[in-house]
Design a protein around this motif. Structure first.
Motif, PDB file in Angstrom:
ATOM      1  N   CYS A  61       0.827  -1.215   0.000  1.00  0.00           N
ATOM      2  CA  CYS A  61       0.000   0.000   0.000  1.00  0.00           C
ATOM      3  C   CYS A  61       0.857   1.260   0.000  1.00  0.00           C
ATOM      4  O   CYS A  61       0.532   2.238  -0.686  1.00  0.00           O
ATOM      5  CB  CYS A  61      -0.949  -0.016   1.193  1.00  0.00           C
ATOM      6  SG  CYS A  61      -2.179  -1.313   1.039  1.00  0.00           S
ATOM      7  N   LEU A  62       1.948   1.238   0.758  1.00  0.00           N
ATOM      8  CA  LEU A  62       2.818   2.417   0.781  1.00  0.00           C
ATOM      9  C   LEU A  62       3.404   2.674  -0.605  1.00  0.00           C
ATOM     10  O   LEU A  62       3.564   3.822  -1.021  1.00  0.00           O
ATOM     11  CB  LEU A  62       3.939   2.225   1.808  1.00  0.00           C
ATOM     12  CG  LEU A  62       3.482   2.191   3.273  1.00  0.00           C
ATOM     13  CD1 LEU A  62       4.637   1.831   4.194  1.00  0.00           C
ATOM     14  CD2 LEU A  62       2.872   3.529   3.694  1.00  0.00           C
ATOM     15  N   THR A  63       3.703   1.605  -1.341  1.00  0.00           N
ATOM     16  CA  THR A  63       4.219   1.774  -2.706  1.00  0.00           C
ATOM     17  C   THR A  63       3.161   2.423  -3.595  1.00  0.00           C
ATOM     18  O   THR A  63       3.446   3.362  -4.346  1.00  0.00           O
ATOM     19  CB  THR A  63       4.610   0.401  -3.307  1.00  0.00           C
ATOM     20  OG1 THR A  63       5.552  -0.228  -2.455  1.00  0.00           O
ATOM     21  CG2 THR A  63       5.212   0.566  -4.693  1.00  0.00           C
ATOM     22  N   MET A  64       1.934   1.944  -3.467  1.00  0.00           N
ATOM     23  CA  MET A  64       0.858   2.474  -4.320  1.00  0.00           C
ATOM     24  C   MET A  64       0.686   3.967  -4.154  1.00  0.00           C
ATOM     25  O   MET A  64       0.439   4.695  -5.113  1.00  0.00           O
ATOM     26  CB  MET A  64      -0.476   1.790  -3.986  1.00  0.00           C
ATOM     27  CG  MET A  64      -0.583   0.393  -4.504  1.00  0.00           C
ATOM     28  SD  MET A  64      -2.228  -0.295  -4.276  1.00  0.00           S
ATOM     29  CE  MET A  64      -2.787   0.260  -2.728  1.00  0.00           C
ATOM     30  N   VAL A  65       0.791   4.442  -2.910  1.00  0.00           N
ATOM     31  CA  VAL A  65       0.522   5.859  -2.676  1.00  0.00           C
ATOM     32  C   VAL A  65       1.800   6.701  -2.637  1.00  0.00           C
ATOM     33  O   VAL A  65       1.787   7.845  -2.200  1.00  0.00           O
ATOM     34  CB  VAL A  65      -0.307   6.080  -1.388  1.00  0.00           C
ATOM     35  CG1 VAL A  65      -1.674   5.447  -1.526  1.00  0.00           C
ATOM     36  CG2 VAL A  65       0.409   5.532  -0.160  1.00  0.00           C
ATOM     37  N   GLY A  66       2.907   6.123  -3.071  1.00  0.00           N
ATOM     38  CA  GLY A  66       4.145   6.889  -3.211  1.00  0.00           C
ATOM     39  C   GLY A  66       4.813   7.221  -1.901  1.00  0.00           C
ATOM     40  O   GLY A  66       5.504   8.241  -1.804  1.00  0.00           O
ATOM     41  N   LEU A  67       4.641   6.383  -0.876  1.00  0.00           N
ATOM     42  CA  LEU A  67       5.251   6.677   0.417  1.00  0.00           C
ATOM     43  C   LEU A  67       6.453   5.787   0.720  1.00  0.00           C
ATOM     44  O   LEU A  67       6.841   5.645   1.877  1.00  0.00           O
ATOM     45  CB  LEU A  67       4.202   6.559   1.531  1.00  0.00           C
ATOM     46  CG  LEU A  67       3.184   7.691   1.575  1.00  0.00           C
ATOM     47  CD1 LEU A  67       2.171   7.476   2.700  1.00  0.00           C
ATOM     48  CD2 LEU A  67       3.861   9.052   1.759  1.00  0.00           C
ATOM     49  N   VAL A  68       7.020   5.152  -0.297  1.00  0.00           N
ATOM     50  CA  VAL A  68       8.308   4.486  -0.074  1.00  0.00           C
ATOM     51  C   VAL A  68       9.394   5.424  -0.596  1.00  0.00           C
ATOM     52  O   VAL A  68       9.160   6.170  -1.546  1.00  0.00           O
ATOM     53  CB  VAL A  68       8.403   3.113  -0.794  1.00  0.00           C
ATOM     54  CG1 VAL A  68       7.520   2.085  -0.140  1.00  0.00           C
ATOM     55  CG2 VAL A  68       8.096   3.238  -2.275  1.00  0.00           C
ATOM     56  N   GLN A  69      10.530   5.390   0.053  1.00  0.00           N
ATOM     57  CA  GLN A  69      11.633   6.265  -0.373  1.00  0.00           C
ATOM     58  C   GLN A  69      12.038   5.906  -1.791  1.00  0.00           C
ATOM     59  O   GLN A  69      12.350   4.746  -2.076  1.00  0.00           O
ATOM     60  CB  GLN A  69      12.817   6.051   0.552  1.00  0.00           C
ATOM     61  CG  GLN A  69      12.739   6.903   1.780  1.00  0.00           C
ATOM     62  CD  GLN A  69      14.125   7.146   2.350  1.00  0.00           C
ATOM     63  OE1 GLN A  69      15.046   6.392   2.092  1.00  0.00           O
ATOM     64  NE2 GLN A  69      14.249   8.197   3.135  1.00  0.00           N
ATOM     65  N   LYS A  70      12.009   6.885  -2.665  1.00  0.00           N
ATOM     66  CA  LYS A  70      12.319   6.608  -4.074  1.00  0.00           C
ATOM     67  C   LYS A  70      13.771   6.148  -4.249  1.00  0.00           C
ATOM     68  O   LYS A  70      14.077   5.244  -5.008  1.00  0.00           O
ATOM     69  CB  LYS A  70      12.094   7.874  -4.913  1.00  0.00           C
ATOM     70  CG  LYS A  70      10.629   8.186  -5.136  1.00  0.00           C
ATOM     71  CD  LYS A  70      10.098   7.365  -6.312  1.00  0.00           C
ATOM     72  CE  LYS A  70       8.692   7.717  -6.712  1.00  0.00           C
ATOM     73  NZ  LYS A  70       7.687   7.631  -5.705  1.00  0.00           N
ATOM     74  N   ARG A  71      14.662   6.853  -3.505  1.00  0.00           N
ATOM     75  CA  ARG A  71      16.066   6.511  -3.613  1.00  0.00           C
ATOM     76  C   ARG A  71      16.255   5.075  -3.117  1.00  0.00           C
ATOM     77  O   ARG A  71      15.714   4.700  -2.085  1.00  0.00           O
ATOM     78  CB  ARG A  71      16.874   7.465  -2.713  1.00  0.00           C
ATOM     79  CG  ARG A  71      18.209   7.907  -3.277  1.00  0.00           C
ATOM     80  CD  ARG A  71      18.715   9.108  -2.487  1.00  0.00           C
ATOM     81  NE  ARG A  71      18.876   8.780  -1.073  1.00  0.00           N
ATOM     82  CZ  ARG A  71      19.991   8.270  -0.564  1.00  0.00           C
ATOM     83  NH1 ARG A  71      21.015   8.042  -1.331  1.00  0.00           N
ATOM     84  NH2 ARG A  71      20.066   8.009   0.718  1.00  0.00           N
TER      85      ARG A  71
END
Ligand code: SF4
Length: 353
Positions: A61-71
């Motif tokens: 879910c965190l990936t879906m909403v862009g809340l994982v660190q991109k780096r």
């Protein structure tokens, strides 16, 4: 909800996730936290994602909403929200969607609420971030929502700081905040885990009411199959970053076909599936840095075959007539059906509720 192969367009379809994968690059190697999850979610439906800690349910879910660190994170697949791919949106587009169309509540509200702002100020800000309305109007809307989620004396509570409220009250505030902007999708990550049993039941009741009232879709992340039985329409069982079984709620309790799901159900005292085994799942989940070859569950599976140590079983439909029930297991389907009938003859979502 259905698996990856059922991609029929539908007006009611709110979210369609296809082969989502998340890998974190660490100094010790690559952690493959999510390895190809696919599902669809319609308005008014509740999808439970269940599994032990580290199974990848929150990271999905965190990936879906862009809340994982991109780096240092590799993400692939698609997460189509109303037809737009969340994974390809800019940070600004995602910020606009989060808190408005997609909202989240977490296990510990203290990590989400600002400790140095009053509840009222935070609610008003949450509305005005997404809507051009006056402070007075936002305040009225906040008061109404606090009353709606069962907070007594909302006028007074608006003046409180988070630490002045009990854990249950803080979770109600989080739910109020999550619903202020009538979200299309609510993601609830272990929303009742930190609460006592009575408050837990109240919060589950509240989520159930709100689901029917707002027609939002809900993704409920939990390790608790009791909570799944209470609220969900569909279930995904995750383990070590992979989906092991996926179906509607009745099927997962009455005809589960994966040994890991049998293990999870066997841990529920109210079901007592088999008095001689599967009362707990032996062993520990594997390290995602070095997951086992073959089926990720094989080191803990009492049914493991030689092939299980070498080849990872694909997630596929169990019965040719039902594309909605998927499992990843090498066991012969007829054997699984017999074992499921033996283990789960008295099991149902109703019993767990
Ligand atoms: Fe057990 Fe093999 Fe099925 Fe994995 S594939 S769950 S090890 S029987």
């Amino acid at each position: 909800m259905s698996g990856a192969d059922q991609a029929e367009p539908s007006r009611a379809r709110l979210l369609e996730v296809r082969d989502l994968r998340t890998a974190f690059r660490t100094e010790d190697g690559t952690v493959r936290a999510v390895n190809g999850i696919s599902f669809t979610l319609e308005r008014g439906r509740v999808l439970g994602i269940v599994g032990e800690s580290g199974s990848g349910k929150s990271v999905t879910c965190l990936t879906m909403v862009g809340l994982v660190q991109k780096r240092r994170t590799q993400v692939s697949g698609q997460a189509l929200f109303l037809g737009e791919d969340l994974l390809r949106m800019t940070p600004r587009q995602l910020r606009d969607i989060r808190g408005r169309a997609i909202t989240m509540i977490f296990q510990d509200p203290m990590t989400s609420l600002n400790p140095i702002m009053t509840i009222g100020a935070q609610l008003v800000e949450a509305i005005r971030l997404h809507h051009r309305i006056s402070r007075a109007e936002a305040r009225n809307r906040s008061l109404k929502m606090l009353a709606e989620v069962g907070i007594p004396n909302p006028e007074e509570r608006m003046k409180n700081f988070p630490h002045e409220l009990s854990g249950g009250m803080r979770q109600r505030v989080m739910i109020a905040m999550a619903l202020l902007n009538n979200p299309d999708l609510l993601i609830a990550d272990e929303p009742t885990t930190a609460l006592d049993v009575t408050t837990q039941a109240q919060i589950l009741n509240l989520i159930r009411q709100l689901r029917s009232e707002f027609d939002s879709a809900i993704i409920l992340i939990t390790h608790d199959l009791g909570v799944v039985a209470e609220l969900c329409d569909d279930v995904i069982v995750m383990y070590a970053g992979q989906v092991l079984e996926q179906s509607d709620i009745d099927t997962i309790f009455e005809q589960p076909v994966h040994p890991y799901t049998w293990g999870l159900l066997g841990c529920l005292p109210c079901l007592n599936l088999d008095s001689t085994r599967l009362q707990n799942i032996p062993g520990m989940p594997p390290s995602l840095l070095q997951p086992p070859a073959g089926c990720v569950f094989h080191p803990r599976c009492v049914y493991a075959l030689p092939i299980c140590r070498e080849i990872s079983p694909p997630l596929k439909p169990i019965w040719s007539e039902s594309a909605q029930h998927l499992a990843a297991c090498h066991l012969d389907p007829a054997f699984r059906a017999r074992e499921s009938a033996r283990l789960c003859s008295n099991a149902s979502a109703e019993v767990v509720r």
